[in-house]
Design a protein around this motif. Sequence first.
Motif, mmCIF file in Angstrom:
data_model
loop_
_atom_site.group_PDB
_atom_site.id
_atom_site.type_symbol
_atom_site.label_atom_id
_atom_site.label_comp_id
_atom_site.label_asym_id
_atom_site.label_seq_id
_atom_site.Cartn_x
_atom_site.Cartn_y
_atom_site.Cartn_z
ATOM 1 N N SER A 48 0.842 -1.192 0.000
ATOM 2 C CA SER A 48 0.000 0.000 0.000
ATOM 3 C C SER A 48 0.875 1.239 0.000
ATOM 4 N N GLY A 49 0.429 2.299 -0.659
ATOM 5 C CA GLY A 49 1.186 3.538 -0.676
ATOM 6 C C GLY A 49 0.515 4.613 -1.509
ATOM 7 N N TRP A 50 1.087 5.809 -1.452
ATOM 8 C CA TRP A 50 0.622 6.948 -2.241
ATOM 9 C C TRP A 50 1.486 7.091 -3.488
ATOM 10 N N VAL A 51 0.859 7.355 -4.626
ATOM 11 C CA VAL A 51 1.561 7.468 -5.909
ATOM 12 C C VAL A 51 1.116 8.741 -6.616
ATOM 13 N N TYR A 52 2.070 9.434 -7.230
ATOM 14 C CA TYR A 52 1.798 10.688 -7.936
ATOM 15 C C TYR A 52 2.594 10.684 -9.228
ATOM 16 N N ALA A 53 1.931 10.919 -10.344
ATOM 17 C CA ALA A 53 2.598 10.963 -11.650
ATOM 18 C C ALA A 53 2.775 12.411 -12.073
ATOM 19 N N ASP A 54 4.009 12.804 -12.344
ATOM 20 C CA ASP A 54 4.267 14.149 -12.833
ATOM 21 C C ASP A 54 3.638 14.359 -14.206
ATOM 22 N N ALA A 55 3.514 15.610 -14.601
ATOM 23 C CA ALA A 55 2.995 15.932 -15.922
ATOM 24 C C ALA A 55 3.862 15.268 -16.989
#
Length: 211
Positions: A109-116
């Motif tokens: 489990s975790g937080w994920v963020y994709a850059d532009a």
Amino acid sequence: LIQPDPPPEPDLAEVAVQGTQTLSDGTVLHYTRANPSSPWQLAYLVLPDGSKITNPDKPAHNLTDMNGGVTQAAGKIGSAAQLTSAGRQYLSKADTADLSMGDVDFSVSGWVYADAGSFGTDPTIRSIFGKGNFQTAAGAEYFLYAERVSGNWRFSWQVGNNANRTIVRASALGTPSEQTWYHITAWHDSVNNVVGIRINDTFENTASRPA
């Protein structure tokens, strides 16, 4: 960006240096921090049956080996690893028995963020977390990633046993957006032979695995 799994700020108690998050199964995570500007640290957790686990973190298993010049950026809470595919940046850790799951119950489990620009046309796969070689059934163990399928990006999760693998895609979410935080939970249920992926504790997909 990839970040371990502290709670989002709205779920935290109003005490500046202590906070809690209740998971969907009833498990309560208890967090502390030295002061209101410090990152949250998981102190202990209480399972649905009331039992308390006082050492939930295992520092020996942290992904501390930085490859390709990994940097940091603002995370969901505190800082997160900033990973650039062009620089082949990733975090790693030497294999241990605890990281070799086998046919057991486990979850990630975790937080994920994709850059532009992350969800472009090439490459068609963005690795998030895993062990083994997810491109072959013989080398697959477990992998969480984003992939482009028929022109649409999907978060995906696969579990294998060096003979076969099962892939489940987060189609309930649909196409993820860039520059947006997503909380991803993926799991393997060895009793019912099911793998699953859930996004933001709402959008869930499962698939059956061979017994």
